[in-house]
Design a protein around this motif. Structure first.
Motif, PDB file in Angstrom:
ATOM      1  N   GLU A  19       0.824  -1.206   0.000  1.00  0.00           N
ATOM      2  CA  GLU A  19       0.000   0.000   0.000  1.00  0.00           C
ATOM      3  C   GLU A  19       0.866   1.269   0.000  1.00  0.00           C
ATOM      4  N   GLN A  20       1.985   1.221   0.731  1.00  0.00           N
ATOM      5  CA  GLN A  20       2.876   2.385   0.768  1.00  0.00           C
ATOM      6  C   GLN A  20       3.410   2.716  -0.622  1.00  0.00           C
ATOM      7  N   ILE A  21       3.851   1.696  -1.348  1.00  0.00           N
ATOM      8  CA  ILE A  21       4.373   1.947  -2.692  1.00  0.00           C
ATOM      9  C   ILE A  21       3.253   2.338  -3.648  1.00  0.00           C
ATOM     10  N   SER A  22       2.103   1.697  -3.498  1.00  0.00           N
ATOM     11  CA  SER A  22       0.978   2.016  -4.377  1.00  0.00           C
ATOM     12  C   SER A  22       0.595   3.484  -4.273  1.00  0.00           C
ATOM     13  N   SER A  23       0.606   4.009  -3.051  1.00  0.00           N
ATOM     14  CA  SER A  23       0.173   5.396  -2.847  1.00  0.00           C
ATOM     15  C   SER A  23       1.262   6.421  -3.149  1.00  0.00           C
ATOM     16  N   ASN A  24       2.506   5.968  -3.298  1.00  0.00           N
ATOM     17  CA  ASN A  24       3.607   6.916  -3.514  1.00  0.00           C
ATOM     18  C   ASN A  24       4.332   6.723  -4.842  1.00  0.00           C
ATOM     19  N   GLN A  25       3.944   5.698  -5.616  1.00  0.00           N
ATOM     20  CA  GLN A  25       4.736   5.372  -6.795  1.00  0.00           C
ATOM     21  C   GLN A  25       4.628   6.407  -7.911  1.00  0.00           C
ATOM     22  N   ARG A  26       3.551   7.141  -7.973  1.00  0.00           N
ATOM     23  CA  ARG A  26       3.417   8.140  -9.047  1.00  0.00           C
ATOM     24  C   ARG A  26       4.541   9.174  -8.953  1.00  0.00           C
ATOM     25  N   ASN A  27       4.768   9.674  -7.750  1.00  0.00           N
ATOM     26  CA  ASN A  27       5.856  10.636  -7.567  1.00  0.00           C
ATOM     27  C   ASN A  27       7.218   9.994  -7.799  1.00  0.00           C
ATOM     28  N   TRP A  28       7.361   8.725  -7.416  1.00  0.00           N
ATOM     29  CA  TRP A  28       8.611   7.993  -7.652  1.00  0.00           C
ATOM     30  C   TRP A  28       8.922   7.954  -9.144  1.00  0.00           C
ATOM     31  N   ARG A  29       7.907   7.619  -9.935  1.00  0.00           N
ATOM     32  CA  ARG A  29       8.105   7.526 -11.376  1.00  0.00           C
ATOM     33  C   ARG A  29       8.412   8.900 -11.972  1.00  0.00           C
ATOM     34  N   LYS A  30       7.729   9.911 -11.495  1.00  0.00           N
ATOM     35  CA  LYS A  30       7.991  11.262 -11.996  1.00  0.00           C
ATOM     36  C   LYS A  30       9.423  11.698 -11.668  1.00  0.00           C
ATOM     37  N   ALA A  31       9.871  11.389 -10.442  1.00  0.00           N
ATOM     38  CA  ALA A  31      11.216  11.797 -10.026  1.00  0.00           C
ATOM     39  C   ALA A  31      12.282  11.127 -10.887  1.00  0.00           C
ATOM     40  N   VAL A  32      12.124   9.818 -11.140  1.00  0.00           N
ATOM     41  CA  VAL A  32      13.091   9.091 -11.957  1.00  0.00           C
ATOM     42  C   VAL A  32      13.048   9.586 -13.403  1.00  0.00           C
ATOM     43  N   ALA A  33      11.845   9.805 -13.930  1.00  0.00           N
ATOM     44  CA  ALA A  33      11.708  10.293 -15.304  1.00  0.00           C
ATOM     45  C   ALA A  33      12.330  11.677 -15.457  1.00  0.00           C
ATOM     46  N   ASN A  34      12.061  12.555 -14.508  1.00  0.00           N
ATOM     47  CA  ASN A  34      12.622  13.908 -14.568  1.00  0.00           C
ATOM     48  C   ASN A  34      14.142  13.878 -14.501  1.00  0.00           C
ATOM     49  N   ALA A  35      14.676  13.056 -13.612  1.00  0.00           N
ATOM     50  CA  ALA A  35      16.133  12.973 -13.498  1.00  0.00           C
ATOM     51  C   ALA A  35      16.751  12.524 -14.818  1.00  0.00           C
ATOM     52  N   SER A  36      16.096  11.592 -15.489  1.00  0.00           N
ATOM     53  CA  SER A  36      16.584  11.123 -16.778  1.00  0.00           C
ATOM     54  C   SER A  36      16.545  12.244 -17.814  1.00  0.00           C
ATOM     55  N   LEU A  37      15.457  12.989 -17.839  1.00  0.00           N
ATOM     56  CA  LEU A  37      15.329  14.103 -18.783  1.00  0.00           C
ATOM     57  C   LEU A  37      16.349  15.195 -18.496  1.00  0.00           C
ATOM     58  N   TRP A  38      16.699  15.364 -17.230  1.00  0.00           N
ATOM     59  CA  TRP A  38      17.661  16.396 -16.844  1.00  0.00           C
ATOM     60  C   TRP A  38      19.106  15.924 -16.955  1.00  0.00           C
ATOM     61  N   GLY A  39      19.292  14.623 -17.186  1.00  0.00           N
ATOM     62  CA  GLY A  39      20.656  14.099 -17.298  1.00  0.00           C
ATOM     63  C   GLY A  39      21.351  13.906 -15.962  1.00  0.00           C
ATOM     64  N   VAL A  40      20.580  13.746 -14.893  1.00  0.00           N
ATOM     65  CA  VAL A  40      21.159  13.514 -13.566  1.00  0.00           C
ATOM     66  C   VAL A  40      21.131  12.007 -13.284  1.00  0.00           C
ATOM     67  N   PRO A  41      22.282  11.384 -13.027  1.00  0.00           N
ATOM     68  CA  PRO A  41      22.300   9.936 -12.807  1.00  0.00           C
ATOM     69  C   PRO A  41      21.620   9.539 -11.496  1.00  0.00           C
ATOM     70  N   VAL A  42      20.668   8.613 -11.617  1.00  0.00           N
ATOM     71  CA  VAL A  42      19.970   8.100 -10.427  1.00  0.00           C
ATOM     72  C   VAL A  42      19.883   6.580 -10.545  1.00  0.00           C
ATOM     73  N   ALA A  43      21.045   5.942 -10.626  1.00  0.00           N
ATOM     74  CA  ALA A  43      21.099   4.503 -10.869  1.00  0.00           C
ATOM     75  C   ALA A  43      20.382   3.713  -9.784  1.00  0.00           C
ATOM     76  N   ALA A  44      20.526   4.113  -8.529  1.00  0.00           N
ATOM     77  CA  ALA A  44      19.903   3.368  -7.443  1.00  0.00           C
ATOM     78  C   ALA A  44      18.389   3.583  -7.415  1.00  0.00           C
ATOM     79  N   LEU A  45      17.956   4.832  -7.549  1.00  0.00           N
ATOM     80  CA  LEU A  45      16.518   5.128  -7.556  1.00  0.00           C
ATOM     81  C   LEU A  45      15.821   4.420  -8.712  1.00  0.00           C
TER      82      LEU A  45
END
Length: 509
Positions: free
Chosen positions: A425-451
């Protein structure tokens, strides 16, 4: 330094940073300790610290000049802690103790960061000469002095001997809140609370659990560092601004020792330049090998721990400083508009949720790895108890661990933390922001290998049909490795003659 007039409770070989602080912790709790070290200056430093802390009280720490004197100063059967660097120094001490007169019922406790297979090998090698026991120690210098997390394993009899001492010196947790009971002054004793020391299991299991702890530590640290880099490079935030964010996060779900010290590191000013100290620290990370051991173990067992592995790789790529400087002027990154000040708060919220979800996955990988190793080795591990002894005293201590302990109390046979209803439930309710953060980092060229690896792990784990069907077809095509069919019983293998237009299929035994 004569032999003790009255027998001591426990002896120490090694009075370096960890040994000295464990000794001082023991004497605070009323145990008589005698110490030996080949380096006389370390014994002098130990006695000087005791002199400074005890005031007008009689000396609490005894020292000696030889292994023979050490044994002669202890009650029989002897109980001796070895606090020396992992590897050959441990074996060297063991051999010298045997030469000094160690007996079959004497107990030698290795508290170093030994590789778990070395511990298993030693138990077999020294059987009949003495009882080898091990206790993995987490918490660093401060933890050793004021309350570490202890992971003992080996002979059950040895545990009964050392249990009162280890429970006395271990970090304590308030059973109602799950939070640490702080002890920061010499001479203090915390008698209440739940001790962060519990018998793990047979030989090697304690050091294995500590190894996984360190692997999770690698991942946790890297996740925090990636959040820091996004705020620094993409959101153009200062070190002090990021520190303020971490302090706010530390008041909620992400409350942990690592978040706390990250804020302090970011807020520290360099005395020489007046700049934030973190900006004056060279970005080349060191490592002592336990994270690597964890990643290697996951590969050997076929138990996926990609976020832990990516954290190890991140340290490795950081060492390529000169190459990275060259690449920075040669390799193009994406063109992007930096987020506006109005967007910053929502982007920080996304990072918070990404860090929280990825942390859940990193711990899920670590606990799954322990479960897989336990099955392989025939160990019976209490995962709820392991989570509890990590709530205080160790580097990854966090309120989050209480939720893990609760998950295993709900289901002792839990296969993966992601299958627990609370964490799902914790991941279900928070995953949208998780995906946005990872996608944004990729678009910005910031490495987030662990995330991002944690997100891929989550998505792969929740996917009923992975592309491994194509992979198995590829393997059968070039190597006749065979495959199973979805419409046939498991275990039955099939092979196709791919070069034959008719493609006859053969069932293999």
């Amino acid at each position: 330094m004569p032999v003790a007039a009255q027998p001591c409770d426990i002896g120490f070989v090694g009075a370096g940073v960890m040994g000295k602080n464990l000794i001082m912790n023991l004497v605070d709790n009323g145990f008589r300790v005698i110490a030996f070290d080949l380096d006389q200056s370390k014994l002098e430093a130990l006695q000087a610290q005791d002199d400074a802390e005890r005031g007008d009280s009689p000396p609490r720490v005894l020292t000696c000049n030889s292994y023979t004197d050490l044994l002669a100063s202890l009650s029989a059967p002897h109980l001796i802690v070895v606090s020396v660097p992992a590897g050959s120094p441990v074996d060297d001490v063991c051999h010298k103790l045997v030469d000094a007169g160690l007996q079959a019922d004497d107990i030698v406790v290795d508290t170093g960061n030994s590789l778990w297979t070395d511990t298993q090998r030693r138990e077999t090698e020294y059987e009949g000469q003495f009882i080898l026991f091990s206790t993995a120690v987490s918490g660093g210098e401060v933890g050793a002095r004021f309350g570490p997390s202890l992971m003992p394993s080996g002979d059950p009899y040895a545990w009964t001997r050392i249990k009162p001492m280890w429970e006395a010196i271990a970090a304590k947790v308030d059973p109602d809140t799950g939070k640490p009971i702080e002890r920061k002054a010499p001479g203090e004793v915390v008698a209440k609370g739940e001790p962060c020391a519990a018998y793990i299991g047979p030989s090697g299991s304690g050091h294995y659990v500590k190894m996984v702890h360190n692997g999770i530590e690698y991942a946790d640290m890297q996740l925090i560092c990636e959040a820091y880099q996004v705020m620094r490079d993409a959101l153009a935030m200062s070190a002090s601004e990021i520190a303020a964010v971490f302090r706010r996060w530390n008041e909620g779900l992400l409350n942990s020792y690592l978040i706390e010290i990250s804020a302090e590191v970011l807020d520290t000013v360099d005395a020489e330049t007046g700049a934030p100290l973190v900006e004056m620290i060279l970005d080349k990370a060191g490592q002592k090998g336990t994270g690597l051991w964890t990643a290697v173990s996951s590969l050997e067992l076929g138990c996926p721990a990609p976020t832990i592995a990516e954290a190890v790789y991140a340290r490795s790529i950081s060492t390529l400083k000169d190459q990275r400087v060259k690449a920075a002027s040669l390799l193009a990154g994406p063109d992007f508009d930096k987020p506006s000040a109005e967007q910053r708060d929502s982007l920080i919220d996304q990072l918070h949720d990404a860090l929280y979800c990825a942390k859940i996955c990193a711990y899920a990988q670590g606990f799954d790895l322990m479960r897989t190793a336990a099955k392989e080795q025939g160990w019976t591990l209490n995962y709820g108890e392991i989570a509890k002894i990590w709530r205080a005293g160790c580097i990854i201590r966090a309120v989050f661990l209480q939720s893990i302990a609760d998950a295993y109390e709900r289901n002792e046979e839990l296969e993966n933390l992601l299958l627990d209803q609370y964490f799902a439930e914790q991941i279900s309710s928070n995953q949208r922001n998780w995906r946005k953060a990872v996608a944004n980092a990729s678009l910005w060229g910031v490495p987030v290998a662990a995330l991002s690896s944690a997100l891929s792990y989550y998505d792969a784990y929740r996917t009923a049909v992975l592309p491994a069907n194509l992979l198995q077809g590829q393997r059968d095509y070039f190597g006749a490795h065979a495959f199973e069919r979805v419409d046939k019983p498991r275990g039955k293998k099939y092979h196709v003659e791919w070069s034959d237009p008719a493609r006859p299929m053969t069932r293999l035994k």
